[in-house]
Structure formats: C-alpha cells, structure tokens
Scaffold this active site. Structure first.
Site, PDB file in Angstrom:
ATOM      1  N   GLU A 641       1.169  -1.177  -0.178  1.00  0.00           N
ATOM      2  CA  GLU A 641       0.100  -0.146  -0.191  1.00  0.00           C
ATOM      3  C   GLU A 641       0.660   1.446   0.583  1.00  0.00           C
ATOM      4  O   GLU A 641       1.089   2.254  -0.772  1.00  0.00           O
ATOM      5  CB  GLU A 641      -0.899  -0.354   1.479  1.00  0.00           C
ATOM      6  N   GLU A 661      -3.705  -8.969   3.331  1.00  0.00           N
ATOM      7  CA  GLU A 661      -4.383  -8.691   4.903  1.00  0.00           C
ATOM      8  C   GLU A 661      -5.911 -10.469   5.490  1.00  0.00           C
ATOM      9  O   GLU A 661      -5.392 -10.387   6.060  1.00  0.00           O
ATOM     10  CB  GLU A 661      -4.986  -7.603   4.998  1.00  0.00           C
TER      11      GLU A 661
END
Length: 788
Positions: A641, A661
């Site tokens: 990210e 995640e």
C-alpha cells in the site's frame, strides 16, 4: 377466549427455574455455568407440574444465551468452557433435542429467544423449547489462581446453530479510538444528555438516580438469588465514598451493573397440544400477549442521545398487541444496567421514575446482578411466578442489549390469548428511515458539547470523553482530553452547550477549552528533518531525499513509532523547497516492507496510524512532489500500500507484491482496496485482494504497476537514476503537473477535466522557472531551475 378455544399450536410458558450461589456462603459448590444452567433447567422442567423426565424427552429445541466469556474474541476462560454449551446443558437434564441454538450477544437475548421460539411453536416448527443461560463469573475470578481450581472444560458433539457474536453496529473504530468501548462510559453519555434535556443540575439528577434505584435494592434484599442483597438509601447510592467511587460520571459504583455473579435461569415453552399431552396443569400456563424486537442505529449516528427510541417503540408495540396500557401492568421489570435504561422507557411511556412504582421484580442488574447476557431470563422467571399468583394480571419484561441498541419486550398474562405475530419488521423499517447524524471522523475547529462523561480509572487517572457538533457544518465528533482545565469544565456546572476547540491527530480527536490551550497542549511539530531517528534512516543528496525504513529484523514492518517518524520525515520533505524528489526503500535485501507489525499489534499495545496514513503517505493529500518507491524484496500488505501511494515504483527482480491482509483476517484498509483496482485490470486486482496472490516484479511491470525493474539489489540505484531524470525537469512544472493530475482524477468527463481551472496553472505561468525554461531553450543552454 377459553382454554378450549385455543389453537393447539398456541405457545405457552409452562416452567421457569433459577439457580445461584455466592462465594463464602454455606452450600457453595463451585458450579460451572453449564451446571448452573442445568440446575435452573431442571427446576423449569419440574415447575411445569408434569413428569420432568417425560417433558425433557419431549424437548425438540434448546437455546442457550451466550456467556460473557464467549461474547467476544479473545476473552479468557480461566477455568475452561464447553465447546457446545447448549448441548452440555441438554445432556445433563436428559434432553436430546434436534435443534440447538447459541444466541448472539446482548441482554435482549432471553426475551428475544422467547419471542422467536414462541413464534416457531405457533408456526409448527417446534413443539417444546427449553431456553436457558448462566454465568459463573464470580467463581471463575475467585478460583482462577487456586491450586485446586476446577476444570470446566468439556467437548460435546452434536449440531449447534451458533449465531456468532452479533457485535455488528455495537462498537465502531471511531469509538474504540477514543476509549468509548466500555458500557459505563457509553451509558453515561445518554444520562448526561438526558439531564441537560431536563434542565437539571448534577445534584438534582443524582438524587433522581438514587430515588429510581433505591427501591430496586429493597427488592434485591428480599431475593434469595441476588448477588448483592443489601438495601440502600437513595442518598447512599449516589454519595461518593471509598467503596462507591465514580466509574464514569455521573455513575458511582452502586449504580452500575454487577457482573460478578453465579446465576442461572431457564424458561420452558411448549404448544398447547404438547402441554395437554404431557399433562401440564392449566394453572401453570402463562401466555405471551405482546412482543417486539427492535434495534437502534449506531451510537454516534443517533439523532437524540438523551433517550431510547427503539426501546420505547418496542414496549409500546408489545402493549398495543396485548391491548392494554402501561397503567394496567401489575408487574414490570425494565432492564436496569444503568439508570438511563430504565428512565428512557419511563419517559416514553409516562411511567414514574421517582421510586413510586415498582419497576423490577428481581432487584435489577446493579443489585440482583447482571448475569451477563442472561439477566432478563431471571426477570421472566419471576414475572411468571408473580402472574401465576395474580391470575388475569399483566406483566412486562423489557430486555436491553448493547448501548440501548437492541430491545426485546414481552407482555405476559395467565389469561388465555391466541398467538399474534408482531409488526417488528415494519417498525424497524420506520426506525431505520429516520435521519441519522453525519460524523466528522477527523474533527478540527470550534464545536459545541452535545454530551460527555469523565472516566475514572484506578490511581486517580481521569479521561474526559466529549461528543459534540462542529460549528462549521454541524457534523458530530467524538474527542477526548486528560487536561485538567478541560476536565474541570466537564466536572462542574453544565458543560453541555459550551463552546470547545477540537483538533484531530493520528490517535484520534482531542478537545480543549479553547484554541490557545490546544496549541499549548499540542504545539505544532516543526516540519524539519531531525539529525537522527530510531526506526528510519534519512539521507539528503542535493535535491533528493532518501528515506529507508530501518527495521530489517521485522522485515521493515511498521508500528506506531515508526509510522510517526515517517510521517514527520515526509512533512519535512513536502515543506522544504530545496527537496524536489523523495525515495522510500527498506533496509536489507529481504523486504521493502512487510506492512503492519502484527507482533506489535498482538501485544495489546495501542495501535494507530498518523492522519497522513501508513508510513505518512497512504492518506496524505497534496503530494505535489514526486515520491519514488524503491522496492527490494517483499512489499506485502501495508508495504504494498505504501508503494501504491507513491507516484513511481522501481523494483528489483526479487520484488514480490501482495495484499496479504485476508490471510490474517484483515483487509487492505490503507488504500489497497481503492488503489489496486485503479492500477490493475479489475479481475486481477480482485484476485489479489481476495486470495493474497503475489505478483512478481516482471508481472507488475507488464501490468504497469511498476515503472522499471532492475537486477537484484539495484532497486535503490534504479530509483536514484529515475530521480535524476526528474531533476532535469522544472520542479515547478513537476509540482503543478502532479497537482493538476490530482485535481482532475475524479472528473469523469474528459473535456471537463481538460478545461478544469487549476490555480496551479495560474501560479506556474507567473513563476521564475517558466521564464528560465523558455530563456534557456532560446539560448540553447541547460536551464538553472530555482523552484519558484
């Protein structure tokens, strides 16, 4: 209606039971929650007046109210627990039901299960249902460290309809960030808002709370199952003392639900046909004349924090179904975890809340005991007993869950009545259609206090929690303070309606009495580079800033201190006119960044990220200078990210990109879910997000996710080369280009985007760099950029 007129499928309550024990008293047996529930269930079977063994054999449905220790993830069970609580109890009473239910969290559970299973019986889906719940919290805490502690663990086979925790909507990330997760603090907001609405002083309102609950203590004192059978005066309940300290203002300890209990209760329901077949005497039958189950929206979304609209509407509907008014009730038990849970319903129904009307049959949660989610099962049991003693009379049980969030109501009587479906679904739609309140997650500026509380911890620690409205746009905010001047405002007089100043930070919003105090408490951080950092290496090379995440032992994963340092570094970068390009990389050759430091997260330490997001980049606005990610090795989760938030990416051949995640039960909330689908073909992005699939450097280059791929270990060198190329361009033009790109990114129509009037273009046309660029071109020489 007579008994003969009843439909054979009409549901009736035919048995109730309770069990309890108190530590240190004669007969204390160290019973588990399963054993307490089983004891109560046996009593309910016997209370039917029929043969208990035959009744147990006829039970086809059992439902257990969820215990506290299985009401949220990660709660310890110091003495162990059953893997199938409902069937553990069933086995002990000789029942072998086809269906077993474990209910969701909430004090509404007992009444909701009665409402639900009564409907199932009426529809022919069940014939005999046994509902129970129990807590052995007091025993578990008392014996947790004992050498001879009992083992309550047991593994039980059989189907189980586990409905999960049911916590959705009860706690938000915004509440958690501001310490508003405990029940006393949440309910204190409601009571303080109600006090302000009534125009009462603190002293007047405290006296009212004492008057409301003093009669409860009298009922508890006469109840053999009460956890604290002590009668207290109204004044004693609200007067501060060593034993009666503040928990969350305006609540003293005596006004708060008592969770340390050893209590169990059970209710037996069946159809009229089964009651007749099993020989249950008619005098044991109690009918459910009215019922409702409603839910309120999230705490911070509610328009009025001084009452409980869902609770009032549920009780009103149950009374309407029964065809009676509140004044016709002979027996009432209103859920009483805190005063507002009672007074909100009283306000809505016109019931007196001054102690002149008995509002509990048990003694209430602070005095009888808050038996986890199961308190109202005890209220139903005692209501049934009282109504049997008063044939034809009506009784109300109001059961509350969450923070005035979920409410279930039941109206009972021995008078025969047909089953009537309720209108809860239509009423819920009405509640949901009411306008909510828009929230300001990051609140900055002047605001007005809407309600508040002050939490009192051990050792004298106090924390103020304020819910207010921003003056600028009326959005609601939540903020905290531990400053003495602000706490003094909250602790005296009438804070509600007062003007305060709020400012947002990565850890949440903070509130102060004015902007001057806010600046004093939180002086602005200088946007300059420091000489040294603990988790980051910084190197300045002319107009280029190189930033290295220096946590190689944890694969350059980030925790709050590292994120804070990176945020400060990039603040300095964007503020320094002599820095034109930034490069971010990771120390070592194994990982650019593995994302969030999961070991740190699991340690229980506070987790937060700066307002500018992960690494100080993923939520940063106005990134008008280029930032290059030099990806060496793994860029996983939050590390990926970070790369996605950068303008350009250079990766070496060993680089691997993944949003992992979902593999640990999380989501890529730091921009991955938004940026990746915009950077890759939709199907590929979705696959990566849902499976954690890794993308190689070559694949990333093919799909335009990275700009360049280098040999192993050369990502930083490649990023430096790319930065050098950017430095050959006008920094003013680069800055303006990035700004216009950002401004027009959300404009769908191409022509509108092209003609978008940007101030960046206006500023560029009068800059020195424009003149220098054109002059250098005409003079056929390299330009000398000045970034102005």
């Amino acid at each position: 209606m007579t008994y003969q007129d009843l439909d054979p499928c009409t549901p009736v309550l035919v048995g109730v039971g309770e069990a309890s024990e108190r530590i240190g008293e004669p007969g204390y047996r160290r019973l588990s929650a399963v054993e307490l529930a089983a004891e109560a269930a046996r009593e309910a079977l016997a209370d039917s007046g029929a043969d208990p063994a035959e009744v147990a054999a006829a039970v086809d449905t059992i439902a257990g109210v969820r215990q506290f220790e299985i009401s949220a993830p990660g709660i310890p069970s110091p003495l162990g627990r059953s893997t199938n609580y409902p069937r553990s109890v069933a086995a002990r009473v000789g029942a072998a039901p086809r269906r077993a239910i474990l209910e969701v969290v909430g004090g509404q559970g007992p009444q909701h299960l009665v409402n639900e299973l009564a409907a199932a019986i009426a529809d022919g889906e069940a014939r005999v249902a046994l509902v129970f719940g129990a807590e052995a919290i007091s025993t578990a805490q008392h014996l947790a460290k004992a050498e001879d502690k009992p083992d309550f663990s047991e593994s039980v086979e059989g189907d189980l309809e586990d409905r999960g925790y049911g916590l959705k909507g009860l706690v938000s990330r915004q509440q958690a960030a501001h310490g508003l997760t405990d029940a006393p603090s949440q309910y204190a907001l409601f009571d303080n808002a109600r006090r302000a609405r009534l125009g009462q002083t603190r002293e007047e309102y405290a006296a009212g709370m004492g008057a409301l609950f003093a009669p409860f203590t009298k009922v508890a004192a006469a109840n053999p199952h009460a956890a604290a059978p002590v009668e207290r005066t109204a004044e004693e309940l609200v007067t501060l003392s060593e034993k009666n300290r503040f928990i969350a203002e305006p609540y003293t300890r005596y006004l708060v639900a008592r969770e340390k209990v050893n209590q169990g209760a059970a209710v037996l329901l069946m159809s009229v046909a089964e009651a007749r077949r099993l020989g249950v005497p008619g005098e044991r039958w109690v009918f459910l004349h009215g019922h409702a189950d409603l839910r309120e929206r999230g705490l911070l979304e509610r328009a009025d924090l001084s009452g409980g609209p869902a609770a009032v509407l549920a009780v009103r509907h149950a009374l309407e179904q029964a065809g009676i008014g509140a004044d016709e009730l002979a027996v009432i038990d209103l859920y009483s975890c805190f005063p507002i849970a009672v007074s909100a319903v009283c306000d809505g129904l016109g019931l007196p809340a001054d102690g002149s009307r008995e509002l509990t049959v048990t003694g209430g949660l602070p005095f009888f005991g808050g038996a986890g989610n199961n308190y109202s099962m005890h209220a139903i049991a005692e209501t049934v007993r009282r109504l049997r003693a008063q044939p034809g009379a009506y009784g109300l049980v109001g059961a509350n869950g969450g923070s005035l969030s979920k409410y279930s109501a039941g109206v009972y009587s021995t008078t025969p009545a047909p089953w009537r479906p309720d209108r809860s679904a239509a009423l819920q739609a009405e509640l949901d259609s009411r306008p909510g309140v828009e929230q300001a997650v990051q609140a900055d500026g002047w605001g007005t206090i809407e309600t508040y509380t002050v939490k009192h911890g051990r050792g004298g620690k106090r924390t103020g929690i304020v819910v207010g409205r921003l003056e600028a746009d009326g959005r609601r905010f939540i903020a905290t303070s531990d400053d003495e001047r602000t706490l003094a405002l909250l602790g005296t007089g009438e804070p509600i309606g007062r003007r305060v100043y709020v400012r947002s930070f990565g850890q949440g919003n903070r509130v102060a009495v004015d902007d001057a105090l806010m600046d004093e408490l939180f002086p602005p951080r200088p946007a300059v580079l420091r000489d040294d950092y603990e988790h980051v290496l910084v190197r300045r090379d002319g107009h280029v800033l190189e930033v290295t995440i220096n946590r190689p032992d944890s694969r350059n994963s980030l925790h709050p201190p590292a994120n804070d340092e990176l945020d400060a570094v990039f603040d300095a970068f964007f503020a320094d006119p002599d820095l034109w390009v930034a490069i971010i990389t990771g120390a070592g050759d194994q990982a650019f960044s593995a994302g969030n430091d999961l070991l740190y997260s699991a340690s229980g330490k506070p987790m937060w990220v700066p307002k500018n997001g992960f690494a100080g980049l993923t939520s940063r606005r106005n990134m008008t200078k280029p930032v290059i990610a030099a990806v060496n090795g793994f860029a996983m989760g939050g590390g990926f990210e970070i790369a996605l938030a950068c303008h350009l990416v250079v990766a070496d051949e060993t680089a691997r990109f993944a949003l992992s995640e979902v593999k640990v039960g999380l989501v890529a909330a730091a921009g991955g879910l938004v940026r990746l689908p915009r950077a890759l073909p939709g199907k590929l992005a979705t696959e990566m997000i849902l499976t954690g699939r890794r993308l190689s450097a070559a694949e990333a280059l093919e799909h335009g996710l990275v700009n360049r791929v280098t040999e192993p270990g050369q990502a930083l060198a490649g990023a430096r080369a790319l930065a050098g190329e950017i430095l050959g361009s006008s920094p003013t033009s680069v800055r303006a280009s990035l700004q216009i790109m950002a401004e027009t990114q959300g404009i769908a129509d191409v022509v509108e985007a092209v003609t978008h009037p940007s101030p960046a273009l206006d500023d560029l046309m009068v800059s020195e760099d424009v003149t220098e660029g054109l002059t250098a071109f005409a003079e056929k020489r390299p330009p000398r950029w000045r970034n102005r």
